[in-house]
Design an enzyme around this catalytic site. Structure first.
Site, PDB file in Angstrom:
ATOM      1  N   GLU A  20      -6.148  -6.367   2.982  1.00  0.00           N
ATOM      2  CA  GLU A  20      -6.881  -5.476   2.087  1.00  0.00           C
ATOM      3  C   GLU A  20      -7.922  -6.218   1.244  1.00  0.00           C
ATOM      4  OE1 GLU A  20      -3.615  -1.917   1.579  1.00  0.00           O
ATOM      5  OE2 GLU A  20      -3.245  -3.775   0.520  1.00  0.00           O
ATOM      6  N   ASP A 212      -3.734   6.549   7.394  1.00  0.00           N
ATOM      7  CA  ASP A 212      -2.847   7.369   8.244  1.00  0.00           C
ATOM      8  C   ASP A 212      -2.577   8.675   7.506  1.00  0.00           C
ATOM      9  OD1 ASP A 212      -0.946   5.170   6.712  1.00  0.00           O
ATOM     10  OD2 ASP A 212      -0.151   7.190   6.627  1.00  0.00           O
TER      11      ASP A 212
HETATM   12  N1  ADE Z   1       0.236   3.253   2.550  1.00  0.00           N
HETATM   13  C1  ADE Z   1      -0.491   3.565   3.634  1.00  0.00           C
HETATM   14  N2  ADE Z   1       0.085   4.562   4.351  1.00  0.00           N
HETATM   15  C2  ADE Z   1       1.214   4.871   3.685  1.00  0.00           C
HETATM   16  C3  ADE Z   1       2.254   5.798   3.918  1.00  0.00           C
HETATM   17  N3  ADE Z   1       2.233   6.594   4.991  1.00  0.00           N
HETATM   18  N4  ADE Z   1       3.285   5.854   3.034  1.00  0.00           N
HETATM   19  C4  ADE Z   1       3.314   5.041   1.954  1.00  0.00           C
HETATM   20  N5  ADE Z   1       2.363   4.131   1.685  1.00  0.00           N
HETATM   21  C5  ADE Z   1       1.324   4.053   2.538  1.00  0.00           C
END
Ligand code: ADE
Length: 247
Positions: A20, A212
């Site tokens: 990141e 996501d």
């Molecule tokens: N960071 C990135 N994607 C995530 C997710 N699905 N749940 C928790 N933290 C996250």
């Protein structure tokens, strides 16, 4: 805190994972000095003419809170920005969109019936607002970045939900949406950083790129996005942000 951003001492930049902030760390160059405290490296140097301390929190609320407290106690940091990825909760969010937090909440904090669900005991609040001036500038810089490199990705500003759980099951994501209908995305550090900054009286803001959609594809989408895109977004937006901060 609200209003204009005062001229600055040092900006703290935090992220959970190396991917990141890889590009930012590289850009700090060999002149940066590194102090290792409590199993974390704090890189002190200059980025785009601004003094900065860059550190990785690792994943989760405890890790993020510990790193933030050390950053604020050991370095002359007068504001903090957290950058990283998040899972989209709101149905409008797409992978590649950017969220600037207006406030942060711990979705897994529940001391009921002693205190209302999500309320931080004895602080009488469940939400830590981001500093309006910092968040406003991040929002502007993210918009400029996306207009040039976003390929149609959208920019959002709103509530970010934090908890010690990677969300990848439809059932749990649905529960989160029901409990916190205004939450845009879910991640694992932001509210912990915001709470510690609040307790130390230091302005902070949180920037998240959607990696996501907090569903069954999340583990694969997350890993791919992290490897290929996350650092480019963080560096591209924070570069503009640093250049726009008052000297
Ligand atoms: N960071 C990135 N994607 C995530 C997710 N699905 N749940 C928790 N933290 C996250």
């Amino acid at each position: 805190m609200t209003g204009a951003i005062p001229s600055m001492a040092t900006l703290g930049i935090l992220a959970a994972l190396p991917d990141e902030i890889r590009d930012l760390l590289y850009e700090m160059g060999p002149a940066a000095s590194t102090r290792r405290i409590g199993m974390r490296d704090y890189h002190h140097g200059v980025l785009y003419g601004r003094p900065c301390v860059l550190a990785l929190t690792r994943i989760g609320k405890v890790a993020a809170a510990a790193t933030t407290a050390t950053l604020l106690r050991e370095f002359d940091v007068d504001r903090v920005v957290f950058t990283g990825v998040a899972g989209g909760l709101d149905a409008r969010l797409r992978v590649g969109d950017v969220v600037v937090g207006s406030a942060l909440v711990q979705h897994d904090l529940d001391a009921s019936p002693l205190f209302p669900r999500h309320e931080v005991p004895l602080l009488q609040t469940s939400r830590f607002p981001a500093d309006e001036a910092l968040a406003g500038l991040l929002h502007r810089c993210a918009g400029e970045f996306l207009a040039q490199h976003g390929g149609g990705a959208a920019l959002h500003r709103g509530l970010i939900a934090t908890g010690d759980r990677f969300v990848h099951e439809a059932g749990f994501a649905r529960e989160l949406r029901e409990a916190l209908p205004e939450a845009l995305c879910v991640e694992m550090e932001g509210a912990a950083v915001a709470q510690v900054c609040h307790e130390f009286g230091v302005p902070c803001a949180v920037l998240r790129t959607i990696s996501d959609c907090a569903d069954q594809d999340a583990p694969v989408d997350f890993a791919t996005f992290l490897r290929e895109v996350a650092s480019v977004y963080s560096a591209g937006i924070l570069r503009r942000f640093l250049a726009a901060l008052p000297a």
